[in-house]
Design a protein around this motif. Structure first.
Motif, mmCIF file in Angstrom:
data_model
loop_
_atom_site.group_PDB
_atom_site.id
_atom_site.type_symbol
_atom_site.label_atom_id
_atom_site.label_comp_id
_atom_site.label_asym_id
_atom_site.label_seq_id
_atom_site.Cartn_x
_atom_site.Cartn_y
_atom_site.Cartn_z
ATOM 1 N N GLN A 145 0.845 -1.191 0.000
ATOM 2 C CA GLN A 145 0.000 0.000 0.000
ATOM 3 C C GLN A 145 0.879 1.240 0.000
ATOM 4 O O GLN A 145 1.824 1.349 0.775
ATOM 5 N N ALA A 213 -2.780 -1.041 4.265
ATOM 6 C CA ALA A 213 -3.344 0.266 4.570
ATOM 7 C C ALA A 213 -3.284 0.567 6.062
ATOM 8 O O ALA A 213 -3.045 1.715 6.466
ATOM 9 N N LEU A 240 -8.155 3.057 -1.946
ATOM 10 C CA LEU A 240 -8.826 2.436 -0.807
ATOM 11 C C LEU A 240 -10.315 2.254 -1.090
ATOM 12 O O LEU A 240 -10.923 3.071 -1.799
#
Length: 242
Positions: A145, A213, A240
């Motif tokens: 991420q 994340a 996201l």
């Protein structure tokens, strides 16, 4: 720098080729002054072939630099020395040293269009440019991420506030940098930041990566909660979920 390269590509020595002494001397003659110590090291270490550290469209080899001068794409200048030939015809911004802005055995890196015009300053040193690009490509972009954004410090020094909190999180800088470039690697991820040389250091753009994340949010949360920095995330990669 060698330690950084080795941490990114353990066998990099077998994949790079240095320029010849004659090529280095020729470039120094074009500069009209002694080359910065770091640039001489770079040329002799990997100025023939950069191996895994090559840029997609910019050729930093001694042969490319000398060819540009021999073909009169650029002309010798007492201040600006071409060190990288941009092959992208849509954005032909070649890379130059500003030899009047020396720093830390190195010099400011700037870009200029093949037809001339305004210079666009990039980094305080070539060492920082290479390290920033390599940590971004071979560490940050390899993480699950990522995000991009900017840090703003109302008192004018982003790195002075950023370094302590990232150090507490286990991050360390692989090379020494000035106030316009930040490089941080650690068990939780990697962060690169930059500000334009010659301008204030109150705003740094950043690119950051972590395994997921949640890990990235924890790093951003620590920075936002433990410093006076204003954190603005512009984009997440991958995006996201809403």
């Amino acid at each position: 720098m060698e330690a950084l390269y080795r941490s990114l590509v353990p066998d990099f020595e077998a994949q790079v080729v240095g320029a010849t002494e004659g090529e280095v001397e020729h470039i120094e003659a074009l500069a009209g002054r002694p080359l910065p110590r770091f640039y001489r090291w770079f040329l002799l270490r990997m100025g023939g072939h950069m191996g895994p550290f090559e840029y997609p469209t910019i050729d930093f080899t001694a042969k490319a630099v000398l060819a540009a001068y021999s073909k009169r794409l650029v002309h010798p200048d007492s201040r600006f020395l071409m060190i990288g030939h941009e092959g992208d015809e849509m954005m032909p911004l070649h890379v130059f040293y500003d030899l009047d802005c020396l720093a830390r055995d190195d010099a400011r890196v700037t870009k200029n269009h093949v037809l001339g015009g305004e210079f666009h300053h990039q980094f305080e040193t070539l060492r920082e440019m290479f390290a920033w690009g390599n940590v971004l490509a071979l560490h940050v972009e390899e993480l699950g991420q990522r995000c991009v954004g900017n840090f703003y410090d109302p008192e004018g020094d982003v790195l002075a506030r950023l370094v302590p909190v990232l150090t507490n999180l286990g991050f360390a800088s692989p090379i020494a940098t000035g106030s316009h470039c930040g490089l941080f690697r650690g068990p939780r991820g990697a962060v690169v930041t930059r500000a334009t040389p010659g301008l204030e250091t109150d705003i740094h753009t950043f690119r950051m990566g972590a395994a997921d994340a949640g890990g990235l949010r924890r790093i951003l949360g620590a920075i936002a909660c433990e410093t006076a920095l204003k954190v603005n995330v512009r984009e997440w990669f991958p995006p996201l979920a809403p």
